[in-house]
Design a protein around this motif. Structure first.
Motif, mmCIF file in Angstrom:
data_model
loop_
_atom_site.group_PDB
_atom_site.id
_atom_site.type_symbol
_atom_site.label_atom_id
_atom_site.label_comp_id
_atom_site.label_asym_id
_atom_site.label_seq_id
_atom_site.Cartn_x
_atom_site.Cartn_y
_atom_site.Cartn_z
ATOM 1 N N ARG A 160 48.716 53.344 38.394
ATOM 2 C CA ARG A 160 47.300 53.742 38.399
ATOM 3 C C ARG A 160 46.886 54.333 39.734
ATOM 4 O O ARG A 160 46.065 55.221 39.785
ATOM 5 C CB ARG A 160 46.406 52.538 38.076
ATOM 6 C CG ARG A 160 46.489 52.124 36.626
ATOM 7 C CD ARG A 160 45.383 51.161 36.266
ATOM 8 N NE ARG A 160 45.338 49.976 37.083
ATOM 9 C CZ ARG A 160 45.956 48.832 36.801
ATOM 10 N NH1 ARG A 160 46.705 48.733 35.731
ATOM 11 N NH2 ARG A 160 45.841 47.797 37.604
ATOM 12 N N SER A 161 47.460 53.856 40.828
ATOM 13 C CA SER A 161 47.047 54.326 42.146
ATOM 14 C C SER A 161 47.625 55.700 42.496
ATOM 15 O O SER A 161 47.165 56.346 43.415
ATOM 16 C CB SER A 161 47.432 53.310 43.225
ATOM 17 O OG SER A 161 48.821 53.242 43.355
ATOM 18 N N LEU A 220 51.872 40.866 40.594
ATOM 19 C CA LEU A 220 51.023 40.323 39.546
ATOM 20 C C LEU A 220 50.461 41.392 38.620
ATOM 21 O O LEU A 220 50.043 41.093 37.512
ATOM 22 C CB LEU A 220 49.892 39.502 40.169
ATOM 23 C CG LEU A 220 50.371 38.277 40.947
ATOM 24 C CD1 LEU A 220 49.216 37.588 41.621
ATOM 25 C CD2 LEU A 220 51.112 37.314 40.032
ATOM 26 N N ASP A 221 50.426 42.637 39.080
ATOM 27 C CA ASP A 221 49.920 43.747 38.272
ATOM 28 C C ASP A 221 50.799 44.968 38.494
ATOM 29 O O ASP A 221 50.432 45.887 39.226
ATOM 30 C CB ASP A 221 48.467 44.051 38.642
ATOM 31 C CG ASP A 221 47.837 45.098 37.738
ATOM 32 O OD1 ASP A 221 48.521 45.612 36.812
ATOM 33 O OD2 ASP A 221 46.665 45.424 37.962
#
Length: 77
Positions: free
Chosen positions: A74-75, A67-68
């Motif tokens: 980003r992680s 979903l993202d």
């Protein structure tokens, strides 16, 4: 209090922050990612926001990444 596994079929749950509410009694729910049957007494992972259960942490993470997709990038920064 009604036993959460009174019926042998698929349960319908309302997922809360630290628990769930049985809407329709049953013995299991299906993982939203894998389709695997999860016995209610083994259910540990779900999304309150999406109101869906997961078989395990890996399935929960897979749904988050699905979903993202930017979450993975980003992680690792």
């Amino acid at each position: 209090m009604m036993n959460r596994m009174d019926s042998g079929g698929e349960a319908k749950l309302r997922y809360l922050d630290a628990d769930f509410e049985v809407v329709r009694p049953g013995a299991f729910v299906r993982c939203a990612v894998t389709g695997e049957a999860i016995p209610l007494d083994l259910l540990k992972y779900w999304s309150v926001e999406r109101q869906e259960p997961y078989a395990d942490a890996a399935a929960s993470l897979a749904r988050e990444l699905e979903l993202d997709p930017g979450l993975r990038k980003r992680s690792t920064r």
